[in-house]
Design a protein around this motif. Structure first.
Motif, mmCIF file in Angstrom:
data_model
loop_
_atom_site.group_PDB
_atom_site.id
_atom_site.type_symbol
_atom_site.label_atom_id
_atom_site.label_comp_id
_atom_site.label_asym_id
_atom_site.label_seq_id
_atom_site.Cartn_x
_atom_site.Cartn_y
_atom_site.Cartn_z
ATOM 1 N N ALA A 1 0.841 -1.202 0.000
ATOM 2 C CA ALA A 1 0.000 0.000 0.000
ATOM 3 C C ALA A 1 0.871 1.245 0.000
ATOM 4 C CB ALA A 1 -0.892 -0.020 1.229
ATOM 5 N N GLY A 2 0.463 2.219 -0.811
ATOM 6 C CA GLY A 2 1.169 3.502 -0.825
ATOM 7 C C GLY A 2 2.495 3.467 -1.561
ATOM 8 N N SER A 3 2.893 2.304 -2.086
ATOM 9 C CA SER A 3 4.195 2.233 -2.769
ATOM 10 C C SER A 3 4.071 2.773 -4.189
ATOM 11 C CB SER A 3 4.695 0.792 -2.804
ATOM 12 O OG SER A 3 3.936 0.040 -3.723
ATOM 13 N N ALA B 1 9.865 -11.004 -12.445
ATOM 14 C CA ALA B 1 11.095 -11.629 -11.933
ATOM 15 C C ALA B 1 11.209 -11.283 -10.446
ATOM 16 C CB ALA B 1 12.308 -11.133 -12.697
ATOM 17 N N PHE B 2 10.795 -10.064 -10.117
ATOM 18 C CA PHE B 2 10.746 -9.614 -8.714
ATOM 19 C C PHE B 2 9.389 -8.954 -8.495
ATOM 20 C CE2 PHE B 2 15.235 -9.379 -9.970
ATOM 21 C CZ PHE B 2 15.779 -10.256 -9.057
ATOM 22 N N PRO B 3 8.478 -9.611 -7.797
ATOM 23 C CA PRO B 3 7.153 -9.018 -7.604
ATOM 24 C C PRO B 3 7.228 -7.751 -6.758
ATOM 25 C CG PRO B 3 7.370 -11.088 -6.398
ATOM 26 C CD PRO B 3 8.614 -10.925 -7.191
ATOM 27 N N PRO B 4 6.144 -6.956 -6.796
ATOM 28 C CA PRO B 4 6.194 -5.638 -6.169
ATOM 29 C C PRO B 4 6.732 -5.628 -4.737
ATOM 30 C CG PRO B 4 4.212 -5.845 -7.473
ATOM 31 C CD PRO B 4 4.878 -7.179 -7.529
ATOM 32 N N ALA B 5 6.318 -6.571 -3.918
ATOM 33 C CA ALA B 5 6.771 -6.517 -2.515
ATOM 34 C C ALA B 5 8.300 -6.634 -2.433
ATOM 35 C CB ALA B 5 6.111 -7.626 -1.707
ATOM 36 N N GLU B 6 8.871 -7.446 -3.296
ATOM 37 C CA GLU B 6 10.338 -7.585 -3.261
ATOM 38 C C GLU B 6 11.028 -6.312 -3.745
ATOM 39 O OE1 GLU B 6 12.547 -11.497 -4.308
ATOM 40 O OE2 GLU B 6 10.512 -11.656 -5.058
ATOM 41 N N GLN B 7 10.390 -5.660 -4.723
ATOM 42 C CA GLN B 7 10.978 -4.407 -5.218
ATOM 43 C C GLN B 7 10.955 -3.335 -4.132
ATOM 44 O OE1 GLN B 7 9.749 -3.127 -9.209
ATOM 45 N NE2 GLN B 7 8.771 -5.114 -9.418
ATOM 46 N N ILE B 8 9.932 -3.404 -3.278
ATOM 47 C CA ILE B 8 9.822 -2.383 -2.235
ATOM 48 C C ILE B 8 10.700 -2.745 -1.025
ATOM 49 C CG2 ILE B 8 8.222 -1.191 -0.661
ATOM 50 C CD1 ILE B 8 7.888 -0.512 -3.706
ATOM 51 N N THR C 1 19.128 3.417 -4.325
ATOM 52 C CA THR C 1 18.274 2.428 -4.997
ATOM 53 C C THR C 1 16.806 2.824 -4.874
ATOM 54 O OG1 THR C 1 19.878 0.726 -4.434
ATOM 55 C CG2 THR C 1 17.683 -0.039 -5.060
ATOM 56 N N VAL C 2 16.402 3.195 -3.677
ATOM 57 C CA VAL C 2 14.992 3.537 -3.434
ATOM 58 C C VAL C 2 14.587 4.765 -4.254
ATOM 59 C CG1 VAL C 2 13.437 4.466 -1.661
ATOM 60 C CG2 VAL C 2 14.823 2.423 -1.189
ATOM 61 N N ALA C 3 15.460 5.765 -4.295
ATOM 62 C CA ALA C 3 15.135 6.988 -5.044
ATOM 63 C C ALA C 3 15.001 6.666 -6.537
ATOM 64 C CB ALA C 3 16.210 8.048 -4.806
ATOM 65 N N ILE C 4 15.913 5.857 -7.064
ATOM 66 C CA ILE C 4 15.854 5.520 -8.494
ATOM 67 C C ILE C 4 14.647 4.628 -8.781
ATOM 68 C CG2 ILE C 4 17.035 4.231 -10.335
ATOM 69 C CD1 ILE C 4 19.666 5.386 -9.279
ATOM 70 N N ALA D 1 7.559 6.122 -11.610
ATOM 71 C CA ALA D 1 6.855 7.374 -11.915
ATOM 72 C C ALA D 1 6.922 7.678 -13.418
ATOM 73 C CB ALA D 1 7.455 8.524 -11.108
ATOM 74 N N LEU D 2 8.026 7.245 -14.061
ATOM 75 C CA LEU D 2 8.187 7.496 -15.499
ATOM 76 C C LEU D 2 7.056 6.908 -16.333
ATOM 77 C CD1 LEU D 2 11.898 6.656 -16.439
ATOM 78 C CD2 LEU D 2 10.784 8.906 -16.447
ATOM 79 N N MET D 3 6.440 5.842 -15.811
ATOM 80 C CA MET D 3 5.420 5.136 -16.596
ATOM 81 C C MET D 3 4.183 5.999 -16.846
ATOM 82 S SD MET D 3 7.165 2.585 -17.037
ATOM 83 C CE MET D 3 8.775 2.424 -16.275
#
Ligand code: PLP
Length: 340
Positions: free
Chosen positions: A27-29, A167-174, A317-320, A326-328
């Motif tokens: 949530a909120g990610s 390859a990495f679902p959203p939770a892993e990316q966060i 990493t988090v900032a990028i 956001a680019l999408m």
């Protein structure tokens, strides 16, 4: 919704076509699916393939067992993605695909514009606002079953759009993930199967995924035969050291996500270099990220069981990662709205 998770072997998380097409995101990610419904009265809803001039529901997609793309891995491909109804960097994907085809002496038999149009039509027919889009060129098959005479093969283009595969679902990316450096396998180098041409020679990457599973980690970062970082099963590796980015200049795919990460870094005033990254530099990194179309920008929190930094996703990493997603939605040359 049918959610299949096999983190051990496939390294992919899939949501079945035709069913609901969203999975949980924190949530909120920065990673949130579109809110929409498929019109399931269309047979194309939820996934479409284009094979030999015909659009068909993804479930009906079949190719010949005699295609040398299958028998000899005589093939190149790319995977682009659609997010919030926008296709990302399709031009770059098709350029890389056709460049790989040229190096392999594969002939798509159609123009870049035609490939682009068919790709967008697959997405549009599928109705998918979030989609994994595969474009593949093979050397095809001959009139005679099993024909291997290179001059007698058809050359084929296959394109499909299906629900997002991670390859990495959203939770892993966060929240970040774990990796090992395999002991038993190295990435094929450019003197064997050229990793700069996107290919289905995944023997080394699959062996590395199994080794990661055996050692209790999610994924693997493979070295090349010079003990330098190559890439992982489906991703490029970028390290952060003293506020700067480094990523391998050879024995890795020139990833479209990595290109985007480097462009974002430049906009953010972060120095980013392509160069040899030794195994020591990998272990000494302040942050490590896995970057790929099928997984955005994923922080690697630990390597071989040891924390990277403090074991939490690092600030660069988090900032990028958040800028990447956001680019999408940002109008500009990188995205194109699909006409559904
Ligand atoms: N390296 C390998 C071996 C890959 O398979 C992929 C993507 O699937 C990548 C790197 C990342 O490339 P891209 O960012 O273009 O998706």
């Amino acid at each position: 919704m049918t959610l299949t998770t096999d983190i051990g072997t496939s390294n992919l998380v899939a949501v079945e076509p035709g069913a609901a097409i969203r999975e949980d995101t924190p949530a909120g990610s920065a990673i949130q699916y579109s809110d929409y419904e498929l019109d399931t009265s269309s047979p194309f809803a939820g996934g479409v393939a284009w094979i030999e001039g015909e659009y068909m529901p993804a479930e009906d997609a079949r190719i010949s067992i005699f295609d040398t793309g299958f028998g000899h891995s005589d093939v190149t491909y790319t995977v682009a993605h659609v997010w919030h109804g926008n296709i990302f960097r399709l031009d770059d994907h098709v350029d890389r695909l056709l460049d790989g085809a040229r190096k392999l002496r594969l002939d798509a038999g159609m123009s870049k514009a035609e490939i682009v149009e068919i790709t967008k039509k697959c997405v549009s027919l599928s109705q998918l606002r979030e989609s994994f889009v595969n474009l593949t060129i093979t050397r095809g098959y001959g009139k005679r079953k099993g024909e291997k005479d290179l001059s007698k093969l058809t050359h084929q283009v296959y394109i499909y759009a299906i629900p997002y595969l991670w390859a990495f679902p959203p939770a892993e990316q966060i929240f970040g993930t774990t990796a090992i450096v395999p002991r038993h396998v190295r990435r094929a180098g450019r003197n064997t199967v050229d990793p700069t041409i996107k290919n289905y020679q995944w023997g080394d990457l699959t062996a590395a995924s199994f080794e990661a599973k055996d050692r209790g980690a999610r994924t693997a970062i493979l070295l090349d035969s010079d003990n330098c970082v190559a890439e992982g099963p489906g991703f490029n590796v970028v390290i952060v050291k003293d506020g700067k980015l480094f990523s391998p200049s050879r024995n890795a795919l020139p990833g479209i996500t990595r290109k985007t990460v480097y462009e974002l870094a430049e906009q953010m005033g972060i120095e980013a270099t392509l160069c040899d990254v030794t195994s020591r530099e990998l272990y000494d990194a302040d942050e490590i990220m896995a970057v790929t179309t099928a997984g955005g920008v994923t922080p690697i929190n630990s390597l071989d069981g040891e924390n990277i930094g403090n074991g939490e996703p690092g600030p660069v990493t988090v900032a990028i990662r958040d800028r990447f997603w956001a680019l999408m939605d940002e109008p500009g040359p990188l995205i194109e709205a699909i006409n559904y």
